[in-house]
Write an enzyme that holds these catalytic residues in place. Structure first.
Site, mmCIF file in Angstrom:
data_model
loop_
_atom_site.group_PDB
_atom_site.id
_atom_site.type_symbol
_atom_site.label_atom_id
_atom_site.label_comp_id
_atom_site.label_asym_id
_atom_site.label_seq_id
_atom_site.Cartn_x
_atom_site.Cartn_y
_atom_site.Cartn_z
ATOM 1 N N ARG A 143 35.804 38.024 34.202
ATOM 2 C CA ARG A 143 35.937 36.794 34.124
ATOM 3 C C ARG A 143 36.108 35.982 33.402
ATOM 4 O O ARG A 143 35.386 35.844 32.432
ATOM 5 C CB ARG A 143 35.040 36.731 35.001
ATOM 6 N N ARG A 158 25.971 32.351 48.681
ATOM 7 C CA ARG A 158 25.441 33.049 48.637
ATOM 8 C C ARG A 158 24.820 32.910 47.498
ATOM 9 O O ARG A 158 23.657 33.942 46.593
ATOM 10 C CB ARG A 158 27.208 34.118 46.942
ATOM 11 N N HIS A 198 26.019 33.978 40.092
ATOM 12 C CA HIS A 198 26.722 34.987 38.489
ATOM 13 C C HIS A 198 25.353 35.079 37.873
ATOM 14 O O HIS A 198 25.835 36.125 36.856
ATOM 15 C CB HIS A 198 27.543 33.806 38.283
ATOM 16 N N ARG A 231 41.408 38.179 34.937
ATOM 17 C CA ARG A 231 41.742 36.727 36.702
ATOM 18 C C ARG A 231 41.336 35.612 35.002
ATOM 19 O O ARG A 231 40.559 34.934 34.769
ATOM 20 C CB ARG A 231 40.194 37.731 37.250
ATOM 21 N N ASP A 282 32.371 36.231 47.233
ATOM 22 C CA ASP A 282 33.072 35.305 47.582
ATOM 23 C C ASP A 282 33.444 35.898 49.906
ATOM 24 O O ASP A 282 32.850 34.687 50.961
ATOM 25 C CB ASP A 282 33.896 33.868 47.351
ATOM 26 N N GLU A 332 39.798 37.035 48.623
ATOM 27 C CA GLU A 332 37.611 35.967 48.733
ATOM 28 C C GLU A 332 37.948 35.195 49.782
ATOM 29 O O GLU A 332 36.658 34.450 49.826
ATOM 30 C CB GLU A 332 37.292 35.619 47.301
HETATM 31 C C1 PEP Z 1 34.336 37.775 44.078
HETATM 32 O O1 PEP Z 1 33.708 36.813 44.849
HETATM 33 O O2 PEP Z 1 33.315 38.575 44.518
HETATM 34 C C2 PEP Z 1 34.157 38.011 42.763
HETATM 35 C C3 PEP Z 1 34.382 39.222 42.599
HETATM 36 O O3 PEP Z 1 33.793 36.772 41.661
HETATM 37 P P1 PEP Z 1 32.865 35.834 41.688
HETATM 38 O O4 PEP Z 1 31.998 36.850 41.857
HETATM 39 O O5 PEP Z 1 33.190 35.455 40.269
HETATM 40 O O6 PEP Z 1 33.482 34.821 42.526
HETATM 41 MG MG MG Z 2 34.729 34.885 43.700
#
Ligand code: PEP
Ligand code: MG
Length: 573
Positions: free
Chosen positions: A297, A467, A190, A334, A457, A433
């Site tokens: 988000r 990740r 993130h 979301r 994800d 996801e």
């Molecule tokens: C994802 O998982 O692709 C997503 C957009 O959510 P985040 O990156 O906030 O986990």
């Molecule tokens: Mg995600």
């Protein structure tokens, strides 16, 4: 010296390094003999003096560079240091319990924080944050740990850190931090995502970087190529200044596309929308020509503070973004996706072995329905002001989806009973996801209004490659055929039920992935605001016919690198 890492946000930055030291402070408890109690108190007084001296210097620097009002935060810290109740309690504890000063500082701070936490008052909450800062400054002096912290950045620097939490990144001042380098992290952590949306050139996953750079050394960050250069030659500095200028000129040129449609030469309208973390990002999305918001988000509203945001505060934030886009453009909000790399210290969440596989997102919301309901009320209320859609993150089973919808239904009934307006037809979708959902997309498609594929994800769970972990980043493969097949099947299943499919993972803004995704029939592409115009430029020169033939061809290949190179080659001719 040149070091390579992972490109997290493109662009170039040059400047002195600012090393952010590890802020985990370990305090051990030990006993102090009677004869040593006085010298323990003296150590404390010395730490108080040094901390006050630091703060005076920082305050003066802040006053000169950011302004008197902002510098006042440090006056508040100095006042905490001078508060006789605080320092008196620490000295009492050293004497009465014959304990070491570090332990007494920690214990007294915890007592004060506990007391503050029981008071429902914004002013007190801010004092709690001051107290935390001050106590860690004292401890760092006592333990001989370097004292640099984010709040001390007062001039343009390249921030070098072992890791940055999303809430650290959210607090960065884009005018001060011109580049970012971290030891750990992946392209979809993130912090990397946020660096991209703030347009701060960033390179992550540069191993052992904290040992390779000293604070103040001159650094070039090449976010486009994923490398950094420490103590470069004059020639290199000149070269990168030129690169920086031409990069900026290119971004200026792209601005000409802001008002133009995202339409392929054969007349297919492609929806390019943006991912945001707060209302300010919403403005950047508008400026970059995004046609709506595909992922808000909301967890960032909950971070960098001492307590949960109220319904009213959330309502105002959601409403303000909706109003930026008018009634015709979608704003997909979301519900809270906390957990994984996004922590909320005040929620007291359990420490987990595998946080990305643990108590997060919808799992937490279905458990803490008090938090969930407050957010749903705020989202529903804001839905009266525009085209808001609700999206649940991390759904794994149909039962979770149904449970979440049940909570939503009861909140709707509550608002109806209170005669509070909301959009009764608000669309509700889910993020795809977790591979289980992708595989079961045909069933889910019957019970949702839309899908949004979260590849950040989805890739990590499909490939079993964290990740956040640069050492397995070679396995984090968006172009792996397994990932592409899952995406194809989600799109086909949704279309069979007449539902639209968006993608809000970082892959949607990847210019090499975009032709494949378009060819597979993806309806909406949601990405960092900074990628929207680049994507528009590409869409405007790619026919749907060509995108389909690219998609068809790559589904016959099985090597991710071959797929990537094939698309790049096709797009050149
Ligand atoms: C994802 O998982 O692709 C997503 C957009 O959510 P985040 O990156 O906030 O986990
Ligand atoms: Mg995600």
């Amino acid at each position: 010296m040149e070091y390579t890492g992972i490109s997290a946000a493109s662009g170039y930055a040059l400047g002195p390094a600012f090393l952010l030291q590890d802020r985990q402070i370990q305090v051990l408890k030990s006993e102090v003999t009677k004869e040593n109690l006085d010298s323990e108190i003296l150590r404390f007084e010395e730490a108080l003096r040094k901390a006050a001296q630091d703060l005076e210097e920082i305050k003066e620097r802040a006053r000169q560079t950011i302004g008197s009002e902002e510098a006042e935060i440090f006056t508040a810290h100095i006042l905490v240091l001078q508060d006789p109740e605080y320092s008196g309690a620490i000295k009492d504890m050293i004497r009465s319990e014959a304990r070491n000063v570090e332990w007494a500082v920690q214990a007294v701070t915890d007592q004060f924080l506990e007391l503050f936490a029981s008071m429902d008052n914004d002013y007190i909450r801010e004092r709690a944050a001051d107290l935390r800062d001050v106590s860690s400054r004292l401890l760092r002096h006592l333990l001989g740990i370097s004292t640099q912290s984010l709040s001390e950045i007062t001039e343009k620097v390249i921030l070098v850190a072992y890791d940055l939490t999303p809430s650290d990144t959210a607090q960065l001042d884009r005018d001060k931090v011109v580049g970012i380098v971290t030891n750990i992290g992946g392209r979809t952590s993130h912090s990397a995502i946020m660096a991209r949306s703030m347009e701060i050139p960033a390179v992550v996953g540069v191993q052992d970087i904290m040992e390779k750079i000293k604070s103040g050394e001159f650094v070039i960050v090449d976010g486009s190529e994923g490398k950094i250069i420490v103590n470069p030659t004059e020639d290199l500095i000149q070269l990168y200044k030129e690169k920086q200028l031409s990069y900026e000129a290119q971004r200026e040129e792209l601005k000409k596309l802001v008002q133009l449609p995202s339409m392929t030469p054969d007349g297919i309208q492609v929806e390019l929308i943006a991912n945001i973390g707060n209302p300010k990002d919403g403005l950047a999305a508008v400026e970059n020509g995004a046609e709506g918001i595909g992922l808000y988000r909301t967890e960032f509203l909950y971070m960098g503070r001492e307590a949960l945001p109220s319904e009213e505060e959330q309502f105002e934030a959601y409403k303000s973004v909706t109003e930026m886009f008018g009634r015709e453009h979608p704003v997909v909000i979301r519900s809270l996706d906390i957990g994984g790399d996004k922590e909320l210290p005040y929620l007291d969440m359990p420490k987990e072995m595998n946080p990305f596989l643990g108590y997060r997102a919808i799992r937490l919301c279905l458990d803490r329905t008090d938090i969930f309901r407050t957010q749903l009320r705020a989202i529903l209320r804001a839905s009266a002001y525009g085209n808001i859609k609700l999206m649940y993150p991390m759904i794994a089973t149909l039962e979770e989806l149904r449970k979440a919808n049940k909570v939503l239904e009861t909140v709707k009934q509550e608002l109806l009973a209170e005669a509070i307006p909301f959009n009764k037809g608000m669309e509700v979708g889910i993020m795809v996801e977790i591979p289980a959902v992708a595989v079961m997309a045909d069933r889910f498609a019957r019970e949702v209004d839309f899908f949004s594929i979260g590849t950040n994800d989805l890739i990590q769970y499909t490939m079993a490659a964290d990740r956040m972990n640069e050492t397995v980043s070679y396995l984090y493969q968006p172009f792996n055929l397994a990932v592409l097949r899952l995406i194809r099947s989600v799109i086909e299943s949704a279309h069979k039920e007449g539902k639209r499919v968006a993608m809000c993972g970082e892959m949607a803004g990847d210019l090499t992935a975009l032709p494949i995704l378009l060819g597979l029939g993806l309806d909406e592409f949601s990405m960092s605001a900074s990628s929207v115009l680049l994507a528009r430029a590409l869409v405007r020169q790619l026919t749907m016919k060509k995108a389909r033939s690219i998609a068809e061809a790559v589904l016959e290949m099985d090597n991710p690198l071959e797929i990537e190179n094939f698309v790049k080659q096709e797009m050149q001719c």
